[in-house]
Structure formats: structure tokens, C-alpha cells
Enzyme design. Structure first.
Site, PDB file in Angstrom:
ATOM      1  N   ASP A 270       0.797  -1.222   0.000  1.00 55.22           N
ATOM      2  CA  ASP A 270       0.000   0.000   0.000  1.00 55.22           C
ATOM      3  C   ASP A 270       0.830   1.271   0.000  1.00 55.22           C
ATOM      4  OD1 ASP A 270       1.046  -0.044   2.586  1.00 55.22           O
ATOM      5  OD2 ASP A 270      -0.810  -0.767   3.483  1.00 55.22           O
TER       6      ASP A 270
ATOM      7  N   GLU B 263      -0.701  -9.102  -1.121  1.00 51.15           N
ATOM      8  CA  GLU B 263      -1.239  -8.524   0.111  1.00 51.15           C
ATOM      9  C   GLU B 263      -2.438  -7.619  -0.212  1.00 51.15           C
ATOM     10  OE1 GLU B 263       1.176  -7.290   3.953  1.00 51.15           O
ATOM     11  OE2 GLU B 263       0.677  -5.504   2.810  1.00 51.15           O
TER      12      GLU B 263
ATOM     13  N   GLU C 141      -1.897   5.183   3.265  1.00 51.42           N
ATOM     14  CA  GLU C 141      -1.868   3.793   2.805  1.00 51.42           C
ATOM     15  C   GLU C 141      -3.244   3.238   2.451  1.00 51.42           C
ATOM     16  OE1 GLU C 141       1.916   4.501   5.026  1.00 51.42           O
ATOM     17  OE2 GLU C 141      -0.201   4.937   5.410  1.00 51.42           O
TER      18      GLU C 141
ATOM     19  N   HIS D 175       6.559   4.763  13.279  1.00 50.16           N
ATOM     20  CA  HIS D 175       6.880   5.620  12.137  1.00 50.16           C
ATOM     21  C   HIS D 175       5.648   6.186  11.436  1.00 50.16           C
ATOM     22  CE1 HIS D 175       5.884   1.856  10.111  1.00 50.16           C
ATOM     23  NE2 HIS D 175       5.708   2.559   9.013  1.00 50.16           N
TER      24      HIS D 175
ATOM     25  N   ARG E 159       2.648   8.323  10.075  1.00 51.84           N
ATOM     26  CA  ARG E 159       2.422   9.767  10.015  1.00 51.84           C
ATOM     27  C   ARG E 159       1.326  10.220  10.969  1.00 51.84           C
ATOM     28  NH1 ARG E 159       3.618   8.512   4.594  1.00 51.84           N
ATOM     29  NH2 ARG E 159       5.182   9.869   3.631  1.00 51.84           N
TER      30      ARG E 159
ATOM     31  N   HIS F  60      13.294   5.367  13.760  1.00 49.78           N
ATOM     32  CA  HIS F  60      13.161   5.673  12.333  1.00 49.78           C
ATOM     33  C   HIS F  60      13.911   6.958  12.006  1.00 49.78           C
ATOM     34  CE1 HIS F  60      11.192   6.290   8.405  1.00 49.78           C
ATOM     35  NE2 HIS F  60      10.801   5.043   8.492  1.00 49.78           N
TER      36      HIS F  60
END
Length: 383
Positions: A109, A131, A145, A223, A225, A256
Site C-alpha cells: 500500500d 497482500e 496507505e 513511524h 504519520r 526511524h
């Protein structure tokens, strides 16, 4: 785009263009590429990297001994999602024009997935989506995503669903049953191969991470957003409190590189004796760290799938997940970014006589390590 057939344009071998850009994509496509290579008499992949995660991506490719045929090098400093998307569509369009593949294979994604699927659609080229069918039902979570995978799903020919739930999500959206197949998730293929290799010789990891051999270990990743800002701050405050409440427990946090993560995490957690802020771990060492951990606190999608196979208790710092199977099976729990809830649930797991999950590897709803073989067999049956 309704046909499920993947027809070779030249000769007898199917020529898929396999596109990836991030480390998770490379990890999940590596066992599929290796499976293609084992069937070289019938399938000849063109491996293309967009370079969306440059340094971390190169590490994974080296580990799996995969050399891309093409490297598009799309990343720019401070780029916007729109800029990356535009460059990716245009670059993959050029690759399709030059190499004339029979289909395009994408995984997951990311922006690379969405843009590559769009480029394939403009060429009326079949898309194989590995997936496929993950859904939260909320375009804002995870962002972007959820949007990316829905766009890719609209133009996909073969939907390789990792679970029955993801298959049902696609059927509910009107995808024909003949174009959906439950294959399991290739991340488990990669995990089984990697953990066997790392367990066989882990001297370097024991030397690098001596704290990981403690009686109680919590592995942390973050990580997303949507957690930037207040959410990440709450997670850090929870970790500080947990470190105080459980001084013998070692908290390992591979941080990250995104400045929206690295800066706040180091500002909040540096100097705490039993919190270890380490650079992003290469895939094999992260697999080893998961194998040592009692509890994993994460917002990662892939870790929600991997950790249960290693009997780690998983707490997910998200309010929604497109991978509810582990939650339904009692292998994971959503805790969001609620500081008090994180502290309470991590503490409860650490205070158990054995913090690790008692579920067997066979209970993992995400697969048995044979997804790549099933996907390859399905593709070849359609060619």
C-alpha cells in the site's frame, strides 16, 4: 481489466515487472522473486526498484541476494507525496514502454504501489497485487496507505489476499471470486527463512545488542504519520513511565530516520538507563530482536504479522488496523496512543510468569510460509 489471464507477449515465459520502493515491500517480495527464479523455465521477472527507502532498501536486497534490473532513484530531499507520485507514475510508465512486460506485480500500500498500478492501468496491463484486500474502512487511517491500496485494488487483475478476511473485503467490494485467492502473506515466507538463518549464528547480534538477552525485553517501533506530534509524545511518556516501573526490563527502540520521529524520540527518551535508542535495524537483526522480545509495541503493519509467529505479545499503537486477524486471534491488541493504556497493558504482560505468547506458530492467521509458491502457481496457471 476484467480478464484474469496473464498472457506472455513474447515466447513461452511469463515476464512480470516486479516493482517495489520501500524496505517492507522488498522484504515481502523477496521470497516471491526467489520463487520466480526457481521457476525460471516458465517465468522471467524484471525487477524494478523505485528507491523510495534508499539506504534501508539496499540492505534488504543485499541480504536476500537480489539485484534489481532497474533502479529509478525517485527520492528527492523534502519531497511531497504529490511530487513522488508524479515521478513514480512517469518513471514506471517509461519502464513499461521500454520493456513491454506481460503484467506488473506490486505489494501492499505504498506510493510506489498506487503509482505503479496506475501506470499499468494506462497501458491496459494486468496487475498482480500481493497482500490485497487489507481495509480499515477509513481513508485517513492509516494515511495515505488506505487510499493507496484501494486505488491499486480498483485496477488489479489477480488479488493475492493474505487472509480470508481480506478476501471477503474484496468480494464485498464487488471483485469477482475468480480474481481473488487466499495465498497467505509472503512476509511469513521471508520471516521463516530469515529467523532460521539468524538463529543458526547470532554471535554478532548478541555482541551488538547485549541488552536483548535480558530476562524481559520490550521492542518498540514507530513511524506512522498519523502518530506524529501528540501521539508520538504520548508513546514516549508511556515508555518513560514503564522504564521507571520496570527497571530490570530492557526497552529497545530502533528509531526511524524520519526527522518527525527521530528528533522528538531522542529529545524525550535520551539518557534513560534502560531505554536503548538505536539506529534503524537491518532486517536480519530486527528479526533477531523480535525473536528475543517478550513484548512488541509497534505501529507497523508488517510487525503485526511477523511477531505472532515468534510468540511475541503485540501491542499496536494505532486506533484502527487493517490486520484485525491477529487481534481476533488474541495475538495482538490495539492500544492507540493512550499513555495510561500503554503503561497498563505493557506492565500486565511483563508481570506474567512468561510474557511471551503461548500461542503456537501454527495459530498465526497470516500464513504458513508457502504464500510465494501459491502466488507463483496461480500466475502460471493464468498464463
Amino acid at each position: 481489466m476484467t480478464s484474469s489471464l496473464l498472457q506472455p507477449r513474447n515466447g513461452d515465459r511469463l515476464r512480470p515487472l516486479v516493482v517495489f520502493g520501500t524496505r517492507p515491500e522488498a522484504i515481502k517480495l523477496a521470497p516471491l522473486i526467489r520463487q520466480f527464479q526457481q521457476n525460471s523455465g516458465q517465468i522471467s521477472p524484471i525487477v524494478c526498484s523505485t528507491g523510495q527507502h534508499r539506504e534501508m532498501l539496499d540492505q534488504v536486497l543485499g541480504y536476500f541476494s537480489i539485484t534489481p534490473d532497474l533502479d529509478l532513484g525517485l527520492m528527492r530531499p523534502g519531497q511531497s507525496l504529490a511530487g513522488l507520485t508524479a515521478r513514480c507514475i512517469e518513471s514506471v510508465d517509461g519502464v513499461i514502454e521500454q520493456h513491454q512486460p506481460d503484467c506488473i506485480v506490486v505489494q501492499g500500500d505504498t506510493t510506489t504501489v498506487m503509482a505503479s498500478a496506475m501506470a499499468a492501468f494506462y497501458h491496459r496491463l494486468p496487475v498482480v497485487h500481493v497482500e490485497a484486500g487489507l481495509r480499515t474502512g477509513d481513508l485517513g487511517a492509516p494515511w495515505p496507505e488506505e487510499f493507496n491500496r484501494r486505488v491499486a485494488g480498483l485496477v488489479t487483475t489477480l488479488h493475492c489476499a493474505p487472509t480470508q478476511r481480506s478476501r471477503q473485503a474484496l468480494l464485498d467490494e464487488g471483485v469477482p471470486d475468480s480474481q481473488v485467492r487466499v495465498t497467505g502473506n509472503t512476509v511469513i515466507d521471508a520471516l521463516f527463512w530469515s529467523v532460521e538463518k539468524e538463529r543458526a549464528d547470532d554471535t554478532r547480534w548478541r555482541s551488538k545488542y547485549p541488552m536483548a538477552t535480558a530476562d524481559r525485553v520490550v521492542l518498540v517501533t514507530g513511524h506512522r504519520r498519523e502518530n506524529f506530534g501528540g501521539g508520538l509524545e504520548a508513546i514516549c511518556q508511556a515508555l518513560l513511565e514503564l522504564a521507571r516501573l520496570h527497571p530490570e526490563t530492557q526497552f529497545i527502540y530502533p528509531v526511524h530516520l524520519n526527522p518527525n520521529v527521530k528528533g522528538p524520540v531522542h529529545a524525550a527518551l535520551s539518557g534513560c538507563e534502560n531505554i536503548h535508542l538505536v539506529p534503524p535495524a537491518q532486517y536480519p537483526e530486527f528479526v533477531w530482536l523480535m525473536d528475543q522480545a517478550d513484548v512488541v509495541l509497534t505501529d507497523s503493519g508488517g510487525v503485526q504479522e511477523e511477531a505472532p509467529s515468534l510468540k511475541c505479545a503485540v501491542l499496536v499503537t494505532r486506533d484502527k488496523t487493517e490486520r484485525p486477524e491477529a487481534v481476533d486471534a488474541g495475538l495482538a491488541e490495539l492500544v492507540g496512543t493512550d499513555r495510561e493504556l500503554i503503561v497498563r497493558r505493557v506492565s500486565a504482560l511483563l508481570e506474567q510468569s512468561n510474557g511471551r505468547s503461548q500461542q503456537s506458530i501454527q495459530d498465526n492467521p497470516y500464513g504458513d510460509g508457502q504464500a510465494s509458491r501459491r502466488i507463483t502457481d496461480w500466475m502460471l496457471s493464468q498464463s
